[in-house]
Design a protein around this motif. Structure first.
Motif, PDB file in Angstrom:
ATOM      1  N   ILE A  34       0.819  -1.328   0.039  1.00 40.28           N
ATOM      2  CA  ILE A  34       0.053   0.009  -0.158  1.00 40.28           C
ATOM      3  C   ILE A  34       0.954   1.327   0.049  1.00 40.28           C
ATOM      4  CG2 ILE A  34      -1.705   1.445   1.347  1.00 40.28           C
ATOM      5  CD1 ILE A  34      -2.802  -1.544   2.467  1.00 40.28           C
ATOM      6  N   GLU A  62      -5.823  10.853   4.203  1.00 33.41           N
ATOM      7  CA  GLU A  62      -5.288   9.718   3.184  1.00 33.41           C
ATOM      8  C   GLU A  62      -4.254   8.668   4.002  1.00 33.41           C
ATOM      9  OE1 GLU A  62      -2.932   9.069  -0.880  1.00 33.41           O
ATOM     10  OE2 GLU A  62      -3.664  11.115  -0.495  1.00 33.41           O
ATOM     11  N   ARG A  64      -5.325   4.840   4.944  1.00 36.87           N
ATOM     12  CA  ARG A  64      -4.385   3.749   4.764  1.00 36.87           C
ATOM     13  C   ARG A  64      -3.768   2.953   5.673  1.00 36.87           C
ATOM     14  NH1 ARG A  64      -1.659   6.119  -0.927  1.00 36.87           N
ATOM     15  NH2 ARG A  64      -3.826   6.572  -2.102  1.00 36.87           N
TER      16      ARG A  64
END
Length: 89
Positions: free
Chosen positions: A24, A61, A65
């Motif tokens: 990721i 973000e 994540r």
């Protein structure tokens, strides 16, 4: 306090490395930049509750994540200090 802050730092670094190992992509390219970004989040306490600074953009973000829930405002909170003062009176 130092022990607690080091423990939280270790937990955060572990989460970052785990997410990166899964492939990721994170919005920042280094751990110091991530920590610096997170250190700018503030909490303001008012008599009716507390509120956090707005988390948007890369910070939001990063939270998403890493699987960290966004902090929410809290209202009608009773603090230990306040209840101790009421007991004394």
């Amino acid at each position: 306090i130092h022990f607690l802050s080091c423990s939280i730092l270790c937990m955060l670094k572990h989460r970052i490395h785990s997410v990166e190992a899964k492939g990721i992509q994170l919005p920042y390219d280094s751990i110091p930049k991530m920590i610096s970004s997170l250190s700018n989040i503030t909490q303001t306490v008012f008599p009716e509750g507390c509120y956090f600074s707005e988390i948007v953009g890369k910070r939001k973000e990063l939270f998403e994540r890493l699987g960290i829930p966004l902090p929410e405002p809290e209202t009608n909170i009773e603090y230990e200090e306040d209840s101790a003062l009421e007991t004394e009176e």
